[in-house]
Motif scaffolding. Structure first.
Motif, PDB file in Angstrom:
ATOM      1  N   TYR A 502     -12.625 -32.306  -8.482  1.00  0.00           N
ATOM      2  CA  TYR A 502     -12.041 -30.790  -8.259  1.00  0.00           C
ATOM      3  C   TYR A 502     -13.148 -30.110  -9.157  1.00  0.00           C
ATOM      4  O   TYR A 502     -13.083 -30.316 -10.008  1.00  0.00           O
ATOM      5  CB  TYR A 502     -10.823 -30.151  -7.929  1.00  0.00           C
ATOM      6  N   PHE A 503     -13.576 -29.369  -8.695  1.00  0.00           N
ATOM      7  CA  PHE A 503     -13.864 -27.772  -9.235  1.00  0.00           C
ATOM      8  C   PHE A 503     -13.391 -26.844 -10.309  1.00  0.00           C
ATOM      9  O   PHE A 503     -12.035 -27.125 -10.458  1.00  0.00           O
ATOM     10  CB  PHE A 503     -14.822 -26.728  -8.499  1.00  0.00           C
ATOM     11  N   PRO A 504     -13.332 -26.483 -11.701  1.00  0.00           N
ATOM     12  CA  PRO A 504     -12.833 -26.248 -12.418  1.00  0.00           C
ATOM     13  C   PRO A 504     -11.474 -24.540 -11.844  1.00  0.00           C
ATOM     14  O   PRO A 504     -13.101 -24.021 -11.115  1.00  0.00           O
ATOM     15  CB  PRO A 504     -13.527 -25.807 -13.581  1.00  0.00           C
ATOM     16  N   GLN A 505     -10.865 -24.879 -11.727  1.00  0.00           N
ATOM     17  CA  GLN A 505      -9.866 -23.693 -11.736  1.00  0.00           C
ATOM     18  C   GLN A 505      -9.940 -23.130  -9.814  1.00  0.00           C
ATOM     19  O   GLN A 505      -9.976 -22.764 -10.014  1.00  0.00           O
ATOM     20  CB  GLN A 505      -9.957 -22.332 -12.303  1.00  0.00           C
ATOM     21  N   SER A 506      -9.850 -24.610  -9.441  1.00  0.00           N
ATOM     22  CA  SER A 506      -9.515 -24.376  -8.048  1.00  0.00           C
ATOM     23  C   SER A 506      -9.159 -25.785  -7.119  1.00  0.00           C
ATOM     24  O   SER A 506      -9.190 -26.656  -7.580  1.00  0.00           O
ATOM     25  CB  SER A 506     -11.733 -24.940  -7.528  1.00  0.00           C
ATOM     26  N   ASP A 507      -9.272 -24.723  -5.611  1.00  0.00           N
ATOM     27  CA  ASP A 507      -8.280 -25.851  -4.920  1.00  0.00           C
ATOM     28  C   ASP A 507      -9.497 -26.947  -4.119  1.00  0.00           C
ATOM     29  O   ASP A 507      -9.025 -27.475  -3.193  1.00  0.00           O
ATOM     30  CB  ASP A 507      -6.908 -25.067  -3.977  1.00  0.00           C
ATOM     31  N   PHE A 508     -10.639 -26.581  -4.420  1.00  0.00           N
ATOM     32  CA  PHE A 508     -11.919 -27.395  -3.801  1.00  0.00           C
ATOM     33  C   PHE A 508     -12.267 -28.354  -4.568  1.00  0.00           C
ATOM     34  O   PHE A 508     -12.944 -28.346  -5.355  1.00  0.00           O
ATOM     35  CB  PHE A 508     -13.177 -26.458  -2.809  1.00  0.00           C
ATOM     36  N   PRO A 509     -12.193 -29.714  -3.419  1.00  0.00           N
ATOM     37  CA  PRO A 509     -13.212 -30.271  -4.231  1.00  0.00           C
ATOM     38  C   PRO A 509     -14.368 -30.229  -4.338  1.00  0.00           C
ATOM     39  O   PRO A 509     -14.848 -29.488  -3.351  1.00  0.00           O
ATOM     40  CB  PRO A 509     -13.026 -31.964  -3.300  1.00  0.00           C
ATOM     41  N   LYS A 510     -15.600 -31.084  -5.969  1.00  0.00           N
ATOM     42  CA  LYS A 510     -16.403 -30.802  -5.606  1.00  0.00           C
ATOM     43  C   LYS A 510     -17.223 -32.063  -4.775  1.00  0.00           C
ATOM     44  O   LYS A 510     -18.599 -31.680  -4.439  1.00  0.00           O
ATOM     45  CB  LYS A 510     -16.417 -30.907  -7.135  1.00  0.00           C
ATOM     46  N   LYS A 524     -19.177 -36.911  -0.004  1.00  0.00           N
ATOM     47  CA  LYS A 524     -19.539 -35.595   0.313  1.00  0.00           C
ATOM     48  C   LYS A 524     -19.536 -35.054  -0.880  1.00  0.00           C
ATOM     49  O   LYS A 524     -18.734 -35.139  -1.784  1.00  0.00           O
ATOM     50  CB  LYS A 524     -18.023 -35.289   0.942  1.00  0.00           C
ATOM     51  N   ARG A 525     -20.759 -34.239  -1.059  1.00  0.00           N
ATOM     52  CA  ARG A 525     -20.705 -33.307  -2.099  1.00  0.00           C
ATOM     53  C   ARG A 525     -20.564 -31.925  -2.023  1.00  0.00           C
ATOM     54  O   ARG A 525     -21.360 -31.209  -0.601  1.00  0.00           O
ATOM     55  CB  ARG A 525     -22.092 -33.578  -3.291  1.00  0.00           C
ATOM     56  N   TYR A 526     -20.327 -31.006  -2.434  1.00  0.00           N
ATOM     57  CA  TYR A 526     -19.500 -29.602  -1.896  1.00  0.00           C
ATOM     58  C   TYR A 526     -20.683 -28.854  -3.500  1.00  0.00           C
ATOM     59  O   TYR A 526     -20.388 -29.042  -4.299  1.00  0.00           O
ATOM     60  CB  TYR A 526     -18.286 -29.206  -1.784  1.00  0.00           C
ATOM     61  N   GLU A 527     -20.674 -27.159  -2.390  1.00  0.00           N
ATOM     62  CA  GLU A 527     -21.475 -26.563  -3.605  1.00  0.00           C
ATOM     63  C   GLU A 527     -20.579 -25.728  -3.950  1.00  0.00           C
ATOM     64  O   GLU A 527     -19.959 -24.971  -2.897  1.00  0.00           O
ATOM     65  CB  GLU A 527     -22.847 -25.844  -3.179  1.00  0.00           C
ATOM     66  N   ARG A 528     -20.337 -24.908  -4.673  1.00  0.00           N
ATOM     67  CA  ARG A 528     -19.158 -23.379  -4.785  1.00  0.00           C
ATOM     68  C   ARG A 528     -20.498 -22.000  -5.697  1.00  0.00           C
ATOM     69  O   ARG A 528     -21.257 -22.729  -6.514  1.00  0.00           O
ATOM     70  CB  ARG A 528     -18.244 -23.225  -6.112  1.00  0.00           C
ATOM     71  N   LYS A 538     -17.118 -18.858  -2.391  1.00  0.00           N
ATOM     72  CA  LYS A 538     -17.558 -19.737  -1.455  1.00  0.00           C
ATOM     73  C   LYS A 538     -17.659 -21.296  -1.759  1.00  0.00           C
ATOM     74  O   LYS A 538     -18.387 -21.193  -2.237  1.00  0.00           O
ATOM     75  CB  LYS A 538     -18.056 -19.147  -0.376  1.00  0.00           C
ATOM     76  N   VAL A 539     -16.961 -22.353  -1.301  1.00  0.00           N
ATOM     77  CA  VAL A 539     -17.354 -23.313  -1.219  1.00  0.00           C
ATOM     78  C   VAL A 539     -18.158 -23.833   0.281  1.00  0.00           C
ATOM     79  O   VAL A 539     -16.973 -23.855   1.579  1.00  0.00           O
ATOM     80  CB  VAL A 539     -15.344 -24.582  -1.173  1.00  0.00           C
ATOM     81  N   VAL A 540     -18.667 -24.512  -0.265  1.00  0.00           N
ATOM     82  CA  VAL A 540     -19.803 -25.426   1.646  1.00  0.00           C
ATOM     83  C   VAL A 540     -19.992 -26.757   0.635  1.00  0.00           C
ATOM     84  O   VAL A 540     -20.413 -27.120   0.252  1.00  0.00           O
ATOM     85  CB  VAL A 540     -20.936 -24.637   1.898  1.00  0.00           C
ATOM     86  N   LEU A 541     -19.753 -27.766   2.296  1.00  0.00           N
ATOM     87  CA  LEU A 541     -20.634 -28.983   2.308  1.00  0.00           C
ATOM     88  C   LEU A 541     -22.042 -28.750   1.903  1.00  0.00           C
ATOM     89  O   LEU A 541     -22.940 -28.706   3.242  1.00  0.00           O
ATOM     90  CB  LEU A 541     -20.060 -29.145   3.400  1.00  0.00           C
ATOM     91  N   ARG A 556     -26.349 -23.706   2.379  1.00  0.00           N
ATOM     92  CA  ARG A 556     -25.322 -22.371   2.193  1.00  0.00           C
ATOM     93  C   ARG A 556     -24.898 -22.406   3.431  1.00  0.00           C
ATOM     94  O   ARG A 556     -22.969 -22.290   3.471  1.00  0.00           O
ATOM     95  CB  ARG A 556     -25.232 -22.001   1.010  1.00  0.00           C
ATOM     96  N   GLU A 557     -25.871 -22.430   4.424  1.00  0.00           N
ATOM     97  CA  GLU A 557     -25.382 -21.210   6.055  1.00  0.00           C
ATOM     98  C   GLU A 557     -25.131 -22.606   6.711  1.00  0.00           C
ATOM     99  O   GLU A 557     -24.261 -21.614   7.664  1.00  0.00           O
ATOM    100  CB  GLU A 557     -26.523 -20.350   5.872  1.00  0.00           C
ATOM    101  N   GLY A 558     -25.124 -23.423   5.993  1.00  0.00           N
ATOM    102  CA  GLY A 558     -24.261 -24.691   7.217  1.00  0.00           C
ATOM    103  C   GLY A 558     -25.002 -25.124   7.949  1.00  0.00           C
ATOM    104  O   GLY A 558     -24.838 -25.997   9.514  1.00  0.00           O
ATOM    105  N   GLU A 559     -25.942 -25.237   7.865  1.00  0.00           N
ATOM    106  CA  GLU A 559     -27.727 -25.809   8.641  1.00  0.00           C
ATOM    107  C   GLU A 559     -28.525 -26.733   8.363  1.00  0.00           C
ATOM    108  O   GLU A 559     -27.780 -26.866   7.061  1.00  0.00           O
ATOM    109  CB  GLU A 559     -28.572 -24.161   8.476  1.00  0.00           C
ATOM    110  N   LEU A 560     -27.933 -28.046   9.481  1.00  0.00           N
ATOM    111  CA  LEU A 560     -28.748 -29.579   8.705  1.00  0.00           C
ATOM    112  C   LEU A 560     -30.116 -28.796   8.134  1.00  0.00           C
ATOM    113  O   LEU A 560     -31.578 -28.513   8.947  1.00  0.00           O
ATOM    114  CB  LEU A 560     -28.697 -29.996  10.013  1.00  0.00           C
ATOM    115  N   ILE A 561     -30.168 -29.203   6.860  1.00  0.00           N
ATOM    116  CA  ILE A 561     -31.607 -29.302   6.575  1.00  0.00           C
ATOM    117  C   ILE A 561     -32.317 -30.363   6.014  1.00  0.00           C
ATOM    118  O   ILE A 561     -33.447 -30.297   6.025  1.00  0.00           O
ATOM    119  CB  ILE A 561     -31.697 -28.415   5.252  1.00  0.00           C
TER     120      ILE A 561
END
Length: 833
Positions: A502-510, A524-528, A538-541, A556-561
């Motif tokens: 998880y990200f520090p001080q967060s409910d979202f997985p890193k 799966k990796r996420y960015e905050r 904001k946390v995005v896949l 970051r906008e969710g587009e396949l790159i």
């Protein structure tokens, strides 16, 4: 009010990113380019006005925020007068620009007012003077004068604009200057302190209350400091003595004051010793009185804020007895060095956080409800309730829960004890209005063996087991979602299962990684990141990989790159590295095709090139923040062909031919401007250049070099030879291109003549030295940074047969062995050269 520095910075930064401005540009409250829906300011298209473009910025309600002219339409390049306004239409600041550089007088006003605040005079960006006002031009104020970016003097004015004096700054930033120096109160501005200096030493000073009456005065002649009350009446005087240039209290009273002029404390001295010390509340009530014998505390009398006596505390023969109110408002009672009672309040309140009585501490929340209790074993010594982790807690915890709080009176730790041993510890972290908790568990031997982490809603996030007796080796874990449902298990011994990080001080997985016998199956990796439009994190896949199937990468906008397909663990397609911001094409598990990496913005190209069968092949271009630095040619992973270096303007600065991955012919210049020249695979010259010196080293052979140092006018200042890294043969110091000194060296040792060396031995009085040898006679002269000689000595080494040349180091502090790095390259600048 936006100051010049903030406003101009934001305008330039926002606008310079825009292409030719044909549409209205919208800005958020921080002057970042935004959308109309989230805008606080806007800028219509610029209109032509003569040779310039009229530029107007507006608040979102349509009121004028800024009015000026720009030389260009597609970027802000201010020319002439620019004026900024408050939302009510009043002028905030007026500035004049020449070629986008401040030039002339800039005037700043107090927010929403016609009162002056500041006036700065510029000469093409350089500050000439800076005036700070209270309200008007002729009132109380001070004016600073600048030369080459530093303050050289300041004129000070008092009430009704009466001139007080001038203070001249010392060229040494660590020393006082000369004249009168004034410190002011603010809102409204009034004189606070006037200090008088002569030859860098303070002669006397006067301090004043806000009403203008004198508060403190000091006279260096009488060595007295006199104190006054707000009505101007003398309330005390302290007599000093001077010893070895330092002042010491001798006889009388000293006072400290609160910001409102009320006496904060009063200390009495007799025969050079402190005899008593009194402390008062903001309302002037005595709250603490200390008595001393030979500067040692013997008795403290404590009072409430209303002046009611709390108790008397004494220390005799190492024993504490009585009741004391500490400076952080704890009330503690001792009997024969054992704490009997204690009350610990919440900060700045009368609410009780903890109370000790009958060997039990009771903890309370801020509303008075009981949090828990802790039984303790009384031990001799000072009562301490907040230093458990460094084994300084006293009295010793036995049974129950110990609570600790932070500076904001929030509970940060709960420690549970059983039979005198710590069994668990819950830690709380507060972040952006949410609370995150983690509990650590200990066995009967106080060895850490398990942790439980929680989501901000209080549900369990993870349970992790550790190998007992270790410093944190994980063995197994269970992970849950925010509703309490189990998500997965993970075995750290076999590295099998699904692990959540998880990200520090967060409910979202890193990241979410699935493994089997240490082999990664999926990931799966996420960015905050902070979304400036939403004003929140904001946390995005960003990465979704099946190592036996498809891999997909997203912006970051969710587009396949980018995407690839894995077969037998080998990818074919394009992979994206989030950490390096890099796209790389793969074919059957090998890098094959285009590679391109970006800066942190993921838009500006950093490096690009091509791979062939896993190796670099062709031309790679390396850039920094959009500026090309060098190009490198590769063939099957090895450098082959030219490495070309470029300056900040894109001009070629050096070209080096590589053969078989080795430098062969040409010049290479690194990022710091240091260069090497090669011929037929051998280094024949090295050079470096800074603002003051150019150093060129030529290679006669692999073991022998000749070095020449030039100044910024390209005049020769030093030349020497090295053999096997040691000074050899004749060294020359030059002045005006003529030989000024020479010295003969053999294997690094001075044999004859004079050489100038650095003298970094920790003494400020010794910056460089002149070392001279004439036969057995060795003379050294050392100088400080002001070129003043601090030491001179001579020794005849022939008279010290058993010591030989070692006596030079013992007697003169310097060896006859001189390393090239010790040579004083800028000796020609000194006035003793």
């Amino acid at each position: 009010m936006k100051t010049l520095f903030t406003t101009l910075f934001l305008i330039v930064n926002c606008s310079i990113l825009s292409k030719a401005q044909n549409d209205t540009i919208w800005f958020d409250k921080d002057w970042n380019q935004s959308t109309k829906q989230n805008a606080s300011f806007y800028r219509p298209p610029l209109e032509k006005e003569g040779d310039l473009y009229k530029m107007k910025d507006y608040y979102i309600d349509g009121s004028l925020q800024m009015n000026g002219t720009s030389r260009f339409k597609d970027s802000v390049h201010l020319e002439g007068k620019a004026v900024w306004y408050s939302q009510n239409g009043k002028v905030n600041q007026e500035e004049t620009y020449k070629n986008n550089t401040l030039d002339g007088v800039a005037i700043y006003y107090r927010e929403n007012s016609k009162d002056l605040s500041r006036e700065i005079t510029y000469d093409m960006g350089k500050t000439i003077s800076d005036v700070r006002f209270d309200k008007n031009r002729d009132g109380i104020r001070y004016k600073r004068y600048y030369e080459d970016g530093r303050i050289v003097k300041t004129d000070y004015y008092g009430s009704e604009g009466k001139f007080i004096g001038t203070y001249y700054e010392s060229e040494d930033e660590y020393q006082n200057g000369n004249g009168k120096r004034v410190t002011y109160y603010n809102d409204p501005m009034s004189v606070k302190i006037i200090e008088v200096f002569e030859n860098g030493g303070q002669l006397y000073f006067d301090a004043f209350y806000k009403n203008g009456n004198k508060q403190v005065s000091f006279n260096d002649t009488k060595l007295q400091e006199i104190f006054y009350n707000p009505e101007g009446q003398q309330i005390g005087v302290i007599q000093y003595t001077r010893e070895d240039g330092l002042l010491y209290y001798q006889e009388g009273e000293t006072f400290d004051f609160y910001y409102n002029g009320i006496i904060k404390s009063k200390t009495t001295y007799a025969d050079g010793y402190q005899t008593s010390h009194k402390e008062f509340s903001l309302t002037g009530v005595l709250v603490r009185e200390e008595f001393y014998e030979e500067n040692e505390t013997i008795k403290i009398v404590s009072y409430t804020n209303e002046g009611k006596k709390i108790g008397v505390y004494e220390e005799k023969n190492g024993k504490r007895n009585g009741t004391i109110r500490t400076k952080d408002n704890r009330i503690i009672t001792y009997e024969d060095n054992l704490v009997q009672k204690a009350i610990i309040p919440y900060r700045m309140t009368k609410k009780v956080f903890a109370s000790l009585e009958n060997s039990q501490i009771t903890f309370y929340d801020s509303t008075g409800n009981v949090l828990g209790r802790l039984t303790v074993e009384l031990e001799e010594g000072e009562f301490r309730l907040h230093q458990l982790e460094n084994s300084a807690y006293l009295p010793r915890p036995i049974e129950g829960t110990l609570f600790e709080k932070n500076y904001n009176d929030e509970i940060t730790d709960e420690l549970v004890f059983e039979e005198g041993k710590k069994r668990s510890e819950s830690r709380y972290i507060f972040y952006q209005g949410k609370t995150y908790k983690e509990t650590l568990f200990y066995n009967e031997n106080e060895e850490f063996h398990k942790s439980i982490s929680y989501f901000s809603n209080g549900e369990v996030k993870s349970i992790i087991h550790y190998l007992e007796g270790t410093t944190g080796i994980k063995t197994a874990a269970i992970f849950f979602d925010k509703s309490g449902k189990k998500l997965s298990e993970y075995d750290y011994k076999t590295n099998t299962g699904t692990i959540y990080k998880y990200f520090p001080q967060s409910d979202f997985p890193k990241s979410i990684i699935e493994k089997e016998n240490d082999k990664t199956l999926t990931q799966k990796r996420y960015e905050r990141y902070y979304d400036t439009d939403l004003k929140e994190n904001k946390v995005v896949l960003r990465e979704d990989i099946d190592y036996n199937g498809e891999a997909k990468f997203y912006s970051r906008e969710g587009e396949l790159i980018a995407e690839a397909t894995y077969k037998n663990g080998e990818p074919t397609g394009t992979l994206y590295s989030l950490g390096r911001h890099e796209f790389i094409e793969y074919k059957k598990g090998k890098k094959h095709g285009k590679s391109i990496s970006y800066e942190e913005d993921e838009k500006t190209i950093q490096n690009e090139g091509n791979y062939k069968n896993g190796e670099k092949h062709g031309t790679f271009t390396y850039s920094s923040y959009g500026i090309k630095q060098k190009t490198v040619n590769y063939k099957n992973g090895q450098k082959e062909g030219y490495v070309i270096s470029y300056d900040k303007k894109g001009n070629e600065t050096a070209r080096l031919l590589y053969k078989n991955n080795e430098p062969y012919e040409g010049t290479h210049i690194d990022f710091y401007g240091k260069g090497k020249v090669y011929k037929e695979g051998e280094i024949i010259k090295e050079f470096s250049k800074n603002a003051d010196l150019t150093i060129e080293t030529s290679y006669s052979s692999e073991d022998e070099t000749s070095t020449i140092v030039y100044d910024k006018s390209n005049q020769k200042v030093l030349s020497y030879t090295e053999r096997n890294g040691q000074l050899q043969d004749t060294l020359y110091h030059y002045k005006n291109n003529d030989i000024a000194y020479n010295a003969v060296f053999e294997k690094g040792y001075l044999i004859d003549g004079s050489v100038w060396v650095t003298h970094n031995n920790g003494f400020q009085a010794e910056s460089y030295a002149h070392l001279h040898r004439d036969g057995d006679s060795i003379t050294i002269k050392t100088y400080n940074e002001e070129n003043e000689m601090s030491f001179e000595g001579t020794v005849n080494i022939g008279l010290y047969k058993n010591y030989s040349e070692r006596i030079v180091k013992l007697k003169l502090g310097h060896s006859l062995y001189v390393r090239p790095s010790q040579l004083f390259l800028k000796a020609y600048e000194t006035n003793v050269f």
